[in-house]
Design an enzyme around this catalytic site. Structure first.
Site, PDB file in Angstrom:
ATOM      1  N   HIS A  15      13.165 -10.501   3.973  1.00 49.90           N
ATOM      2  CA  HIS A  15      12.906  -9.179   3.733  1.00 49.90           C
ATOM      3  C   HIS A  15      14.013  -8.249   3.426  1.00 49.90           C
ATOM      4  CE1 HIS A  15      11.038  -5.101   4.256  1.00 49.90           C
ATOM      5  NE2 HIS A  15      11.832  -4.758   4.811  1.00 49.90           N
TER       6      HIS A  15
ATOM      7  N   ARG B 137       9.256  10.748   6.101  1.00 43.35           N
ATOM      8  CA  ARG B 137       9.491   9.271   6.574  1.00 43.35           C
ATOM      9  C   ARG B 137       9.664   8.563   5.194  1.00 43.35           C
ATOM     10  NH1 ARG B 137       6.150   6.012  11.218  1.00 43.35           N
ATOM     11  NH2 ARG B 137       7.254   4.040  10.751  1.00 43.35           N
TER      12      ARG B 137
ATOM     13  N   ASN C  77      11.702   4.031   2.982  1.00 38.13           N
ATOM     14  CA  ASN C  77      11.546   3.255   2.184  1.00 38.13           C
ATOM     15  C   ASN C  77      12.583   3.087   0.922  1.00 38.13           C
ATOM     16  OD1 ASN C  77       9.065   2.728   3.706  1.00 38.13           O
ATOM     17  ND2 ASN C  77       8.022   4.468   2.388  1.00 38.13           N
TER      18      ASN C  77
ATOM     19  N   LYS D  46      16.068   6.792  12.920  1.00 44.07           N
ATOM     20  CA  LYS D  46      14.818   6.584  12.935  1.00 44.07           C
ATOM     21  C   LYS D  46      13.824   7.312  13.816  1.00 44.07           C
ATOM     22  CE  LYS D  46      11.052   3.448  11.477  1.00 44.07           C
ATOM     23  NZ  LYS D  46      10.684   2.106  11.243  1.00 44.07           N
TER      24      LYS D  46
ATOM     25  N   LYS E  16       4.698   1.373  12.710  1.00 45.34           N
ATOM     26  CA  LYS E  16       4.041   0.814  11.619  1.00 45.34           C
ATOM     27  C   LYS E  16       3.644  -0.656  12.020  1.00 45.34           C
ATOM     28  CE  LYS E  16       5.404   3.452   7.400  1.00 45.34           C
ATOM     29  NZ  LYS E  16       6.492   3.061   6.236  1.00 45.34           N
TER      30      LYS E  16
ATOM     31  N   HIS F 165       9.503  -4.837  -2.077  1.00 41.33           N
ATOM     32  CA  HIS F 165       8.354  -5.260  -1.508  1.00 41.33           C
ATOM     33  C   HIS F 165       7.762  -6.249  -2.764  1.00 41.33           C
ATOM     34  CE1 HIS F 165       7.554  -2.645   2.084  1.00 41.33           C
ATOM     35  NE2 HIS F 165       8.213  -3.409   2.334  1.00 41.33           N
TER      36      HIS F 165
ATOM     37  N   HIS G  20      12.577  -0.138  -1.046  1.00 41.81           N
ATOM     38  CA  HIS G  20      11.482  -0.954  -0.726  1.00 41.81           C
ATOM     39  C   HIS G  20      10.451  -1.119  -1.739  1.00 41.81           C
ATOM     40  CE1 HIS G  20      13.392  -0.660   3.114  1.00 41.81           C
ATOM     41  NE2 HIS G  20      12.601  -1.373   3.925  1.00 41.81           N
TER      42      HIS G  20
ATOM     43  N   GLU H  92      18.957  -3.092   6.325  1.00 42.95           N
ATOM     44  CA  GLU H  92      18.267  -2.020   6.860  1.00 42.95           C
ATOM     45  C   GLU H  92      19.337  -1.140   7.606  1.00 42.95           C
ATOM     46  OE1 GLU H  92      15.020  -1.142   6.094  1.00 42.95           O
ATOM     47  OE2 GLU H  92      13.797  -3.038   6.465  1.00 42.95           O
TER      48      GLU H  92
ATOM     49  N   ARG I  98     -10.451  -1.987  20.573  1.00 48.24           N
ATOM     50  CA  ARG I  98     -10.123  -0.570  19.740  1.00 48.24           C
ATOM     51  C   ARG I  98      -8.595  -0.062  20.389  1.00 48.24           C
ATOM     52  NH1 ARG I  98     -15.619   0.400  20.645  1.00 48.24           N
ATOM     53  NH2 ARG I  98     -16.532  -0.097  18.969  1.00 48.24           N
TER      54      ARG I  98
ATOM     55  N   GLU J  74       3.950   9.680   7.622  1.00 48.91           N
ATOM     56  CA  GLU J  74       4.559   9.412   6.471  1.00 48.91           C
ATOM     57  C   GLU J  74       3.911  10.477   5.289  1.00 48.91           C
ATOM     58  OE1 GLU J  74       6.113   5.690   5.317  1.00 48.91           O
ATOM     59  OE2 GLU J  74       5.586   5.851   3.130  1.00 48.91           O
TER      60      GLU J  74
HETATM   61  P1  NAD Z   1      11.211 -12.299  11.276  1.00 49.23           P
HETATM   62  O1  NAD Z   1      10.467 -11.822  12.360  1.00 49.23           O
HETATM   63  O2  NAD Z   1      10.548 -13.432  10.377  1.00 49.23           O
HETATM   64  O3  NAD Z   1      12.489 -13.172  11.975  1.00 49.23           O
HETATM   65  C1  NAD Z   1      13.413 -13.912  11.444  1.00 49.23           C
HETATM   66  C2  NAD Z   1      13.691 -15.411  11.625  1.00 49.23           C
HETATM   67  O4  NAD Z   1      14.553 -15.338  12.885  1.00 49.23           O
HETATM   68  C3  NAD Z   1      12.351 -16.040  12.113  1.00 49.23           C
HETATM   69  O5  NAD Z   1      12.439 -17.489  11.729  1.00 49.23           O
HETATM   70  C4  NAD Z   1      12.560 -15.997  13.631  1.00 49.23           C
HETATM   71  O6  NAD Z   1      11.698 -17.192  14.379  1.00 49.23           O
HETATM   72  C5  NAD Z   1      14.119 -16.069  13.923  1.00 49.23           C
HETATM   73  N1  NAD Z   1      14.341 -15.363  15.187  1.00 49.23           N
HETATM   74  C6  NAD Z   1      13.988 -14.170  15.375  1.00 49.23           C
HETATM   75  N2  NAD Z   1      14.745 -13.762  16.620  1.00 49.23           N
HETATM   76  C7  NAD Z   1      15.696 -14.700  17.029  1.00 49.23           C
HETATM   77  C8  NAD Z   1      16.746 -14.892  17.692  1.00 49.23           C
HETATM   78  N3  NAD Z   1      16.965 -13.968  18.560  1.00 49.23           N
HETATM   79  N4  NAD Z   1      17.381 -16.117  17.788  1.00 49.23           N
HETATM   80  C9  NAD Z   1      17.169 -17.002  16.753  1.00 49.23           C
HETATM   81  N5  NAD Z   1      16.058 -17.066  15.940  1.00 49.23           N
HETATM   82  C10 NAD Z   1      15.432 -15.848  15.868  1.00 49.23           C
HETATM   83  O7  NAD Z   1      12.086 -11.306  10.338  1.00 49.23           O
HETATM   84  P2  NAD Z   1      12.676 -10.064  10.586  1.00 49.23           P
HETATM   85  O8  NAD Z   1      13.549  -9.882   9.669  1.00 49.23           O
HETATM   86  O9  NAD Z   1      12.994  -9.694  11.637  1.00 49.23           O
HETATM   87  O10 NAD Z   1      11.445  -9.215  10.042  1.00 49.23           O
HETATM   88  C11 NAD Z   1      10.961  -8.997   8.825  1.00 49.23           C
HETATM   89  C12 NAD Z   1       9.616  -8.265   8.919  1.00 49.23           C
HETATM   90  O11 NAD Z   1       9.687  -7.026   9.276  1.00 49.23           O
HETATM   91  C13 NAD Z   1       8.939  -8.186   7.627  1.00 49.23           C
HETATM   92  O12 NAD Z   1       7.559  -8.846   7.504  1.00 49.23           O
HETATM   93  C14 NAD Z   1       9.089  -6.722   7.227  1.00 49.23           C
HETATM   94  O13 NAD Z   1       7.847  -6.325   6.430  1.00 49.23           O
HETATM   95  C15 NAD Z   1       8.834  -6.204   8.591  1.00 49.23           C
HETATM   96  N6  NAD Z   1       9.281  -4.865   8.720  1.00 49.23           N
HETATM   97  C16 NAD Z   1       8.665  -3.841   9.398  1.00 49.23           C
HETATM   98  C17 NAD Z   1       9.015  -2.512   9.579  1.00 49.23           C
HETATM   99  C18 NAD Z   1       8.109  -1.545  10.290  1.00 49.23           C
HETATM  100  O14 NAD Z   1       8.365  -0.508  10.127  1.00 49.23           O
HETATM  101  N7  NAD Z   1       7.008  -2.005  10.835  1.00 49.23           N
HETATM  102  C19 NAD Z   1      10.095  -2.214   8.794  1.00 49.23           C
HETATM  103  C20 NAD Z   1      11.154  -3.199   8.352  1.00 49.23           C
HETATM  104  C21 NAD Z   1      10.360  -4.449   8.246  1.00 49.23           C
HETATM  105  N1  GLY Z   2      10.377   0.828   7.629  1.00 51.19           N
HETATM  106  C1  GLY Z   2       9.753   2.148   7.050  1.00 51.19           C
HETATM  107  C2  GLY Z   2       9.088   3.072   7.933  1.00 51.19           C
HETATM  108  O1  GLY Z   2       9.109   2.582   9.310  1.00 51.19           O
HETATM  109  O2  GLY Z   2       8.765   3.898   7.757  1.00 51.19           O
END
Ligand code: NAD
Ligand code: GLY
Length: 362
Positions: free
Chosen positions: A265, A241, A245, A227, A143, A252, A248, A185, A121, A237
């Site tokens: 992404h 907030r 997006n 942020k 998130k 998405h 997005h 971003e 939990r 949100e």
């Molecule tokens: P990712 O986590 O897939 O990383 C990108 C690639 O880079 C992967 O292959 C990873 O293995 C590699 N990698 C990571 N760090 C590295 C490093 N320092 N050196 C070498 N390789 C490295 O992608 P991302 O772009 O970081 O994240 C995308 C995700 O984030 C999506 O799922 C998206 O929906 C999510 N997201 C979430 C929020 C939120 O608020 N929670 C906001 C924006 C995006």
């Molecule tokens: N990336 C969108 C949020 O954190 O709200």
């Protein structure tokens, strides 16, 4: 080192930004008063680079850690991977005071955060983001979640980390395509909140693409500050907030209809933001010169900006958008820009206008 505080009452936390921070992970966790067992969740690319280093830092500070490595892919953001992580946490006997450290990009942060939010939990977690995208966006704000076949991030929670540690040195190993995806971003913050940041990005784009550490440090800190300010006012949100997006809803949908394979992404939301700028021009009077500046900046970052969807893909994209979390009473709500630096949320977009923009070549 630069420090940004996310102001959320008794759930407030620090974002530390700078080079050489990962070796201090253990000491930082000691200061948080966490239990002595922990799990690092990382992916198959990042674990060999930084997972072991993170583990060393935690062990030196007295923590017993296990390293859980999941496949490096958006496809790992699934309930199946969550289940596999739970099994390993149980095998390692993690307790309520134990904690999870996410070492990786946004996929790992979202997945590990969701595991932390739900295991026993809820147990504490720390974000150690290693992509630009994760450092400026996904690791901050709480998130967390995973995807369903039907769409992105459809299962999740708001669950804040105890600390975010952005070690800028980790960006040195990041593939260029991923750095560019993170810039999508970064540019977003300029459009939605800070015209000066947008102008700085126009001046400094080539430095950022070269990975200039001074420029990156300032830009990452400014994005985190924005942020933090937004999340501090509207954690769950209910209104403001949603400006985060921008681009997005379309982005998405593109990710979902291409089954999370074609676009990163950041690439999908680059296309989504350019489309949102065009919608903004038609519906909120965003000047055409500003649409052109937005389009040009994404292009200079080396990001895709074009849409070439067939009629059946447009149908699929509408289906995916209707499943998006931004849908209210069956209506898709958009964030649109009045000018660079000022946006409006909750905008209705007539279907015919959206279809025209989705069909148009940029
Ligand atoms: P990712 O986590 O897939 O990383 C990108 C690639 O880079 C992967 O292959 C990873 O293995 C590699 N990698 C990571 N760090 C590295 C490093 N320092 N050196 C070498 N390789 C490295 O992608 P991302 O772009 O970081 O994240 C995308 C995700 O984030 C999506 O799922 C998206 O929906 C999510 N997201 C979430 C929020 C939120 O608020 N929670 C906001 C924006 C995006
Ligand atoms: N990336 C969108 C949020 O954190 O709200």
């Amino acid at each position: 080192m630069r420090l940004v505080r996310v102001p959320l009452g008794n759930r407030s936390y620090d974002i530390k930004i700078g080079p050489g921070l990962l070796p201090g992970l253990g000491k930082a966790c000691v200061r948080l008063g966490l239990g002595n067992r922990c799990a690092i969740i990382s992916d198959s690319n990042v674990a060999p680079l930084y997972g072991h280093r993170a583990r060393q830092a935690l062990q030196t500070a007295g923590f017993a850690s296990v390293l859980i490595t999941v496949p490096a892919s958006e496809k790992a953001k699934s309930l199946k991977t969550v289940q596999a992580c739970y099994d390993q946490l149980a095998a390692h006997r993690l307790e309520r005071k134990s904690f999870i450290v996410a070492v990786g990009g946004g996929v790992i942060g979202d997945l590990a955060g969701f595991v932390a939010a739900t295991y026993l939990r809820g147990i504490p977690f720390v974000q150690a983001p290693t992509t630009l995208l994760a450092q400026v966006d996904s690791s901050v704000g709480g998130k967390v979640g995973v995807n369903l076949k039907a769409g992105k991030n459809l299962v999740g929670a708001f669950y804040q980390p105890k600390l975010v540690l952005c070690d800028l040195d980790t960006l040195n190993t990041l593939p260029k395509r991923e750095l560019r995806a993170g810039l999508a971003e970064v540019i977003k913050y300029g459009i939605i909140y800070d015209a000066n940041l947008f102008a700085q990005l126009e001046r400094d784009m080539s430095k950022l693409l070269r990975g200039n550490s001074q420029t990156l440090a300032g830009v990452v800190a400014r994005c985190c500050q924005i942020k933090a300010e937004v999340v501090g006012q509207d954690e769950k949100e209910s209104g403001l907030r949603s400006i985060l997006n921008f681009g997005h809803t379309i982005g998405h949908a593109l990710e979902a209809i291409s089954r999370y394979g074609k676009y990163l992404h950041g690439e999908a939301i680059s296309i989504g933001q350019v489309a949102a700028a065009k919608l903004s021009n038609q519906l909120l009077g965003l000047p055409a010169t500003e649409v052109a500046r937005i389009h040009q900046l994404f292009r200079r970052a080396g990001l895709p900006t074009e849409l070439t969807l067939s009629a059946s893909q447009i149908g699929d994209a509408f289906g995916a958008m209707k499943l998006d979390k931004k849908v209210k009473d069956g209506e898709i709500k958009f964030v649109l820009a009045r000018r660079i630096g000022a946006v409006q949320f909750g905008c209705q977009v007539p279907e015919i206008v959206l279809r025209t923009v989705l069909q148009a070549r940029s």
